[in-house]
Design a protein around this motif. Sequence first.
Motif, PDB file in Angstrom:
ATOM      1  N   SER A 134       6.378  -3.221  -7.801  1.00  0.00           N
ATOM      2  CA  SER A 134       6.118  -3.002  -6.439  1.00  0.00           C
ATOM      3  C   SER A 134       7.045  -2.326  -5.766  1.00  0.00           C
ATOM      4  CB  SER A 134       5.636  -4.254  -5.951  1.00  0.00           C
ATOM      5  OG  SER A 134       6.694  -5.307  -5.649  1.00  0.00           O
ATOM      6  N   GLU A 135       8.348  -2.667  -5.860  1.00  0.00           N
ATOM      7  CA  GLU A 135       9.506  -1.965  -5.066  1.00  0.00           C
ATOM      8  C   GLU A 135       9.431  -0.493  -5.315  1.00  0.00           C
ATOM      9  OE1 GLU A 135      12.659  -4.062  -3.922  1.00  0.00           O
ATOM     10  OE2 GLU A 135      11.947  -5.886  -4.385  1.00  0.00           O
ATOM     11  N   ARG A 138       6.312   1.630  -4.430  1.00  0.00           N
ATOM     12  CA  ARG A 138       6.396   1.861  -3.073  1.00  0.00           C
ATOM     13  C   ARG A 138       7.341   2.943  -2.715  1.00  0.00           C
ATOM     14  NH1 ARG A 138       7.542  -2.883  -1.443  1.00  0.00           N
ATOM     15  NH2 ARG A 138       5.380  -3.626  -1.877  1.00  0.00           N
ATOM     16  N   ARG A 141       6.163   6.524  -4.152  1.00  0.00           N
ATOM     17  CA  ARG A 141       4.961   7.017  -3.597  1.00  0.00           C
ATOM     18  C   ARG A 141       5.263   7.680  -2.346  1.00  0.00           C
ATOM     19  NH1 ARG A 141       2.530   2.973  -6.576  1.00  0.00           N
ATOM     20  NH2 ARG A 141       2.985   1.147  -4.849  1.00  0.00           N
ATOM     21  N   GLN A 142       6.126   6.956  -1.650  1.00  0.00           N
ATOM     22  CA  GLN A 142       6.800   7.413  -0.117  1.00  0.00           C
ATOM     23  C   GLN A 142       7.328   8.627  -0.434  1.00  0.00           C
ATOM     24  OE1 GLN A 142       5.801   6.396   2.615  1.00  0.00           O
ATOM     25  NE2 GLN A 142       7.378   6.776   3.994  1.00  0.00           N
ATOM     26  N   PHE A 330       9.919   3.692   5.676  1.00  0.00           N
ATOM     27  CA  PHE A 330      10.122   3.019   4.422  1.00  0.00           C
ATOM     28  C   PHE A 330      10.683   1.719   4.605  1.00  0.00           C
ATOM     29  CE2 PHE A 330      12.002   1.677   0.555  1.00  0.00           C
ATOM     30  CZ  PHE A 330      10.948   1.652  -0.409  1.00  0.00           C
ATOM     31  N   GLU A 333       8.838  -0.702   6.615  1.00  0.00           N
ATOM     32  CA  GLU A 333       7.917  -1.521   5.944  1.00  0.00           C
ATOM     33  C   GLU A 333       8.403  -2.609   4.871  1.00  0.00           C
ATOM     34  OE1 GLU A 333       5.661   1.402   3.605  1.00  0.00           O
ATOM     35  OE2 GLU A 333       4.034   1.849   5.100  1.00  0.00           O
ATOM     36  N   LEU A 334       9.613  -2.112   4.354  1.00  0.00           N
ATOM     37  CA  LEU A 334      10.173  -3.224   3.372  1.00  0.00           C
ATOM     38  C   LEU A 334      10.549  -4.450   4.402  1.00  0.00           C
ATOM     39  CD1 LEU A 334      10.925  -2.877   0.600  1.00  0.00           C
ATOM     40  CD2 LEU A 334      13.368  -2.257   1.395  1.00  0.00           C
TER      41      LEU A 334
END
Length: 420
Positions: A134-135, A138, A141-142, A330, A333-334
């Motif tokens: 997931s990390e 993410r 994709r960003q 980012f 969000e994290l």
Amino acid sequence: MTIWALGINHKTAPVAVRERVAFDPAGMPLVLQRLQELDSVSEVVVLSTCNRTEIYCTGDDRGPSLVADWLVHNREIGSADLDASLYALEESDAVAHTMRVASGLDSLVLGEPQILGQMKSAFAVAQEAGTVGSELGRLFRQTFSIAKRVRTDTAIGQNPVSVAFAAVRMAQHIFADMKNSRALLIGAGETIELVARHLQQAGVRHMTLANRTLARAQHLAQEFHAEAVLLEDIPLALPDADIVISSTASPLPILGKGMVEKALKKRRHKPMFMVDIAVPRDIEEEVGELSDVYLYTVDDLRDIIEENVRSREDAARQAEELISAGVDHFMRELRALDAVNTLTDIRQHVDTLREDQLEKALKQLQNGTDPEKVLRTFAHTFSNKVLHKPMTALRRAGSEGRLEVLDWSRELFDLDNRSE
């Protein structure tokens, strides 16, 4: 869990060092699995190009040192050479670096577009190998989203400048009339396709494409009206070549000194211009010792490339602003996800305590205990269970002088607004 980016590139290491840590694409899935098996490494993506080898991973603080040790033991490089060239970035610095690389801001050629495709390919390989979670998912994709914005919202990609362009420009400096020059291109990847395009635009009419797979060479040759041959046919094609530009993923040199010497004799020592864009190198270093050969590597193309960089500097500053905003977004969000995980853990902890006490209260009611007494006991015990560890931690914080913990606790429970 920390996000890391570590590796070496054209700024920190010469090609002689970079080629020792370059990875063969065919073996990349196994490399990814071996790296993920290291203690302290959870997710991993590896990007290996002619200008850089970078490892993006998540893990704890021991991750970078373990990866570095793995490189020393599994690649032909000593710890001293690696230490002198290796960089390791964490968290927001790692995120910013990843976005800068994808946007072409960290490339030998400022703003070159090929790196984004190479990074997307590296990510896809890691996904298929099962080393992306997931990390990193993410993050990449960003990263791709920001790189796309850099391409569309700035002029960073205008006036195309690439290693392929620089190689052809250097050939133009040596050959006054490109129309009478014959070119041998080794490889059939994206870089060689760009080289062929630039050569065609420069007026070269006779090109030969050599590749390990003939079908791929033929497909590319059709577009440029060129001849296609296999790598083993290079000794036959080499004597006719005035320009040789090579970019393959071969782990071993394709052109040796002996082969080139034989070609020069057939050419009656007519000079030959060669550019080796590959890492590891396709052309043996000793070929450059031959008096009738002008051999250049990617590192030799810097001067030509830098002439074209200045036109992109304003666009680069705009791109840096986009990347800075992307990093901030980012990281927010994290942190928000970290908060969600903490809130979920707190909720589960309190729910478990409540269910334990509720079960005891229900049994007391079934045994005929006075309901009011059961409810009061439940409320008192549940409150004590929920508050016991926080109150112990607060007392310890107070005795240690960590008053900020007490301030945060008052804010969490809104204690300063109780009268409202």
